[in-house]
Design an enzyme around this catalytic site. Structure first.
Site, PDB file in Angstrom:
ATOM      1  N   SER A  19      37.276 -22.087 -27.900  1.00  0.00           N
ATOM      2  CA  SER A  19      35.877 -21.835 -27.550  1.00  0.00           C
ATOM      3  C   SER A  19      35.792 -20.834 -26.407  1.00  0.00           C
ATOM      4  O   SER A  19      36.269 -21.094 -25.294  1.00  0.00           O
ATOM      5  CB  SER A  19      35.179 -23.127 -27.136  1.00  0.00           C
ATOM      6  OG  SER A  19      33.930 -22.792 -26.573  1.00  0.00           O
ATOM      7  N   HIS A  44      35.804 -19.474 -31.565  1.00  0.00           N
ATOM      8  CA  HIS A  44      34.588 -20.299 -31.603  1.00  0.00           C
ATOM      9  C   HIS A  44      33.565 -19.739 -30.615  1.00  0.00           C
ATOM     10  O   HIS A  44      33.843 -19.588 -29.422  1.00  0.00           O
ATOM     11  CB  HIS A  44      34.971 -21.733 -31.231  1.00  0.00           C
ATOM     12  CG  HIS A  44      33.887 -22.743 -31.421  1.00  0.00           C
ATOM     13  ND1 HIS A  44      33.585 -23.308 -32.640  1.00  0.00           N
ATOM     14  CD2 HIS A  44      33.031 -23.295 -30.536  1.00  0.00           C
ATOM     15  CE1 HIS A  44      32.593 -24.173 -32.496  1.00  0.00           C
ATOM     16  NE2 HIS A  44      32.234 -24.183 -31.221  1.00  0.00           N
ATOM     17  N   ASP A  46      29.942 -20.364 -28.985  1.00  0.00           N
ATOM     18  CA  ASP A  46      28.903 -21.379 -28.731  1.00  0.00           C
ATOM     19  C   ASP A  46      27.620 -20.699 -28.297  1.00  0.00           C
ATOM     20  O   ASP A  46      27.524 -20.183 -27.183  1.00  0.00           O
ATOM     21  CB  ASP A  46      29.389 -22.345 -27.640  1.00  0.00           C
ATOM     22  CG  ASP A  46      30.445 -23.295 -28.162  1.00  0.00           C
ATOM     23  OD1 ASP A  46      30.186 -23.969 -29.172  1.00  0.00           O
ATOM     24  OD2 ASP A  46      31.539 -23.354 -27.566  1.00  0.00           O
ATOM     25  N   MET A  48      23.816 -21.024 -27.317  1.00  0.00           N
ATOM     26  CA  MET A  48      22.882 -22.044 -26.790  1.00  0.00           C
ATOM     27  C   MET A  48      21.593 -21.378 -26.328  1.00  0.00           C
ATOM     28  O   MET A  48      21.635 -20.321 -25.698  1.00  0.00           O
ATOM     29  CB  MET A  48      23.514 -22.755 -25.599  1.00  0.00           C
ATOM     30  CG  MET A  48      24.855 -23.392 -25.905  1.00  0.00           C
ATOM     31  SD  MET A  48      25.532 -24.149 -24.436  1.00  0.00           S
ATOM     32  CE  MET A  48      27.136 -24.670 -25.031  1.00  0.00           C
ATOM     33  N   HIS A  77      28.827 -21.356 -33.661  1.00  0.00           N
ATOM     34  CA  HIS A  77      28.195 -22.677 -33.596  1.00  0.00           C
ATOM     35  C   HIS A  77      26.856 -22.491 -32.911  1.00  0.00           C
ATOM     36  O   HIS A  77      26.792 -22.270 -31.698  1.00  0.00           O
ATOM     37  CB  HIS A  77      29.137 -23.605 -32.799  1.00  0.00           C
ATOM     38  CG  HIS A  77      28.588 -24.957 -32.490  1.00  0.00           C
ATOM     39  ND1 HIS A  77      29.124 -25.765 -31.512  1.00  0.00           N
ATOM     40  CD2 HIS A  77      27.562 -25.655 -33.024  1.00  0.00           C
ATOM     41  CE1 HIS A  77      28.445 -26.890 -31.462  1.00  0.00           C
ATOM     42  NE2 HIS A  77      27.483 -26.851 -32.361  1.00  0.00           N
ATOM     43  N   MET A  79      23.650 -23.709 -31.358  1.00  0.00           N
ATOM     44  CA  MET A  79      22.945 -24.852 -30.746  1.00  0.00           C
ATOM     45  C   MET A  79      21.573 -24.341 -30.337  1.00  0.00           C
ATOM     46  O   MET A  79      21.266 -24.184 -29.143  1.00  0.00           O
ATOM     47  CB  MET A  79      23.753 -25.374 -29.548  1.00  0.00           C
ATOM     48  CG  MET A  79      24.999 -26.130 -29.984  1.00  0.00           C
ATOM     49  SD  MET A  79      26.231 -26.263 -28.665  1.00  0.00           S
ATOM     50  CE  MET A  79      27.079 -24.710 -28.900  1.00  0.00           C
ATOM     51  N   MET A 148      30.422 -33.229 -33.656  1.00  0.00           N
ATOM     52  CA  MET A 148      30.402 -33.114 -32.198  1.00  0.00           C
ATOM     53  C   MET A 148      30.976 -34.389 -31.569  1.00  0.00           C
ATOM     54  O   MET A 148      30.457 -35.483 -31.782  1.00  0.00           O
ATOM     55  CB  MET A 148      28.969 -32.919 -31.685  1.00  0.00           C
ATOM     56  CG  MET A 148      28.346 -31.565 -32.011  1.00  0.00           C
ATOM     57  SD  MET A 148      29.308 -30.128 -31.493  1.00  0.00           S
ATOM     58  CE  MET A 148      29.474 -30.405 -29.735  1.00  0.00           C
ATOM     59  N   GLY A 153      26.233 -28.711 -25.340  1.00  0.00           N
ATOM     60  CA  GLY A 153      25.580 -28.045 -24.208  1.00  0.00           C
ATOM     61  C   GLY A 153      26.556 -27.545 -23.149  1.00  0.00           C
ATOM     62  O   GLY A 153      26.247 -26.586 -22.451  1.00  0.00           O
ATOM     63  N   PHE A 154      27.697 -28.184 -23.035  1.00  0.00           N
ATOM     64  CA  PHE A 154      28.612 -27.831 -21.947  1.00  0.00           C
ATOM     65  C   PHE A 154      30.065 -27.981 -22.402  1.00  0.00           C
ATOM     66  O   PHE A 154      30.363 -28.852 -23.231  1.00  0.00           O
ATOM     67  CB  PHE A 154      28.388 -28.747 -20.728  1.00  0.00           C
ATOM     68  CG  PHE A 154      26.956 -28.687 -20.238  1.00  0.00           C
ATOM     69  CD1 PHE A 154      26.554 -27.689 -19.349  1.00  0.00           C
ATOM     70  CD2 PHE A 154      26.017 -29.595 -20.700  1.00  0.00           C
ATOM     71  CE1 PHE A 154      25.230 -27.610 -18.923  1.00  0.00           C
ATOM     72  CE2 PHE A 154      24.687 -29.527 -20.281  1.00  0.00           C
ATOM     73  CZ  PHE A 154      24.290 -28.534 -19.387  1.00  0.00           C
ATOM     74  N   GLY A 155      30.928 -27.159 -21.808  1.00  0.00           N
ATOM     75  CA  GLY A 155      32.363 -27.326 -21.998  1.00  0.00           C
ATOM     76  C   GLY A 155      32.887 -28.394 -21.044  1.00  0.00           C
ATOM     77  O   GLY A 155      32.147 -28.904 -20.189  1.00  0.00           O
ATOM     78  N   ASP A 186      34.620 -30.867 -32.369  1.00  0.00           N
ATOM     79  CA  ASP A 186      34.253 -30.017 -31.238  1.00  0.00           C
ATOM     80  C   ASP A 186      33.853 -30.854 -30.028  1.00  0.00           C
ATOM     81  O   ASP A 186      32.850 -31.569 -30.060  1.00  0.00           O
ATOM     82  CB  ASP A 186      33.084 -29.117 -31.672  1.00  0.00           C
ATOM     83  CG  ASP A 186      32.714 -28.075 -30.633  1.00  0.00           C
ATOM     84  OD1 ASP A 186      33.390 -27.978 -29.599  1.00  0.00           O
ATOM     85  OD2 ASP A 186      31.731 -27.341 -30.883  1.00  0.00           O
ATOM     86  N   GLY A 187      34.654 -30.714 -28.958  1.00  0.00           N
ATOM     87  CA  GLY A 187      34.292 -31.332 -27.685  1.00  0.00           C
ATOM     88  C   GLY A 187      35.346 -32.295 -27.182  1.00  0.00           C
ATOM     89  O   GLY A 187      35.673 -33.274 -27.851  1.00  0.00           O
ATOM     90  N   GLY A 188      35.888 -31.978 -26.008  1.00  0.00           N
ATOM     91  CA  GLY A 188      36.835 -32.892 -25.377  1.00  0.00           C
ATOM     92  C   GLY A 188      38.193 -32.964 -26.063  1.00  0.00           C
ATOM     93  O   GLY A 188      38.949 -33.913 -25.859  1.00  0.00           O
ATOM     94  N   GLY A 208      38.168 -25.604 -25.688  1.00  0.00           N
ATOM     95  CA  GLY A 208      37.833 -24.633 -24.653  1.00  0.00           C
ATOM     96  C   GLY A 208      38.633 -24.903 -23.395  1.00  0.00           C
ATOM     97  O   GLY A 208      39.590 -24.199 -23.073  1.00  0.00           O
ATOM     98  N   ALA A 210      40.868 -27.127 -22.654  1.00  0.00           N
ATOM     99  CA  ALA A 210      42.308 -27.394 -22.807  1.00  0.00           C
ATOM    100  C   ALA A 210      43.107 -26.097 -22.905  1.00  0.00           C
ATOM    101  O   ALA A 210      44.277 -26.048 -22.521  1.00  0.00           O
ATOM    102  CB  ALA A 210      42.560 -28.257 -24.042  1.00  0.00           C
TER     103      ALA A 210
HETATM  104  C1  DX5 Z   1      29.838 -27.866 -26.452  1.00  0.00           C
HETATM  105  C2  DX5 Z   1      30.486 -26.785 -27.282  1.00  0.00           C
HETATM  106  C3  DX5 Z   1      31.952 -26.851 -27.376  1.00  0.00           C
HETATM  107  C4  DX5 Z   1      32.664 -26.760 -26.075  1.00  0.00           C
HETATM  108  C5  DX5 Z   1      34.062 -27.260 -26.224  1.00  0.00           C
HETATM  109  O1  DX5 Z   1      28.485 -27.759 -26.549  1.00  0.00           O
HETATM  110  O2  DX5 Z   1      29.975 -26.834 -28.599  1.00  0.00           O
HETATM  111  O3  DX5 Z   1      32.443 -25.885 -28.291  1.00  0.00           O
HETATM  112  O4  DX5 Z   1      32.673 -25.453 -25.564  1.00  0.00           O
HETATM  113  O5  DX5 Z   1      34.637 -27.210 -24.989  1.00  0.00           O
HETATM  114  P1  DX5 Z   1      35.752 -28.244 -24.480  1.00  0.00           P
HETATM  115  O6  DX5 Z   1      36.929 -28.083 -25.378  1.00  0.00           O
HETATM  116  O7  DX5 Z   1      35.968 -27.776 -23.097  1.00  0.00           O
HETATM  117  O8  DX5 Z   1      35.141 -29.631 -24.574  1.00  0.00           O
HETATM  118 ZN    ZN Z   2      30.967 -25.560 -30.174  1.00  0.00          ZN
END
Ligand code: DX5
Ligand code: ZN
Length: 226
Positions: A19, A44, A46, A48, A77, A79, A148, A153-155, A186-188, A208, A210
């Site tokens: 990401s 990827h 993102d 927003m 992606h 959002m 998700m 919304g956030f990394g 996607d996420g964490g 992202g 990681a």
């Molecule tokens: C969150 C995004 C993700 C995010 C993933 O809204 O859709 O793609 O950037 O980031 P990490 O891997 O840091 O959770």
């Molecule tokens: Zn994403």
């Protein structure tokens, strides 16, 4: 349960989609070129809008710039509210996968048709609070389902533990329907959970934090794929 009529399953792979939300925006070209030289499978993006999610990232002009030097297929992606209004723009920029949110699109079936008519891999993303069963009537039309595992919304957020079981339930739905959809998570995503995510049925992992907080992002991508 009724079966999908188009049952070919795309090649299943352990794919990584870094990401760019976690990249250094002041050095985007440098970071994309690093990913070009890595073993990652997609980039990827993102997008927003500050309405569907409580954050604003980047939009069409930035994606256009990234597309000019990216050598990996783009995985966007969205959002954003009313994502169907932007399908043609992303198709014109040459993205490979375009995922729009179940919660943001009233006429999802029509939007999937629109994406297919533009040659896109059509993806539906869904939030942690949206049940797998909500996808029953759309999964046959999906090339990708983006699950998700954080609230969008956030990394750098923590993986929501119940997402692991949700992947298994989504995989079961896809199999029961005979859908060709790939599962993207996607996420964490981290070094601590990537194996169980692939084992539970994920085909593509977005990462992202990681990757971009690692001293060696290329090695981090290899480790996530293994
Ligand atoms: C969150 C995004 C993700 C995010 C993933 O809204 O859709 O793609 O950037 O980031 P990490 O891997 O840091 O959770
Ligand atoms: Zn994403």
């Amino acid at each position: 349960m009724s079966k999908c009529s188009n049952t070919h399953k795309a090649v299943v792979m352990k794919a990584i989609s870094p990401s760019l939300l976690s990249a250094d925006f002041g050095n985007m070209k440098r970071d994309v070129e690093l990913l070009n030289a890595s073993g990652c499978d997609f980039l990827h993006l993102d997008i927003m809008d500050g309405v569907f999610v409580p954050n604003i990232s980047f939009g069409i002009p930035v994606v256009k710039s990234i597309a000019s030097y990216a050598k990996k297929p783009l995985d966007a992606h969205l959002m954003i509210v009313e994502p169907e209004r932007w399908i043609d723009n992303f198709a014109d920029l040459g993205v490979r996968i375009l995922s729009i949110h179940y919660e943001a699109c009233t006429h999802l079936n029509r939007a999937m048709q629109q994406m297919h008519s533009r040659g896109l891999m059509a993806g539906v993303a869904f939030n942690p609070s949206t049940p797998v069963s909500a996808l029953e009537e759309i999964v046959c039309n999906c090339d990708v389902v983006l699950l998700m595992s954080v609230n969008p919304g956030f990394g750098a957020q923590a993986f929501i533990p119940g997402s692991l079981d949700k992947i298994s339930r989504l995989k079961k739905l896809i199999a029961e329907k005979g859908s060709k959809a790939l599962i993207e998570v996607d996420g964490g995503v981290s070094m601590a959970n990537h194996s169980e995510l692939f084992n539970a049925g994920a085909d593509i992992l977005v990462a992202g934090n990681a990757i971009f907080t690692s001293d060696d992002p290329i090695a981090a991508i290899e480790a996530l794929k293994s």
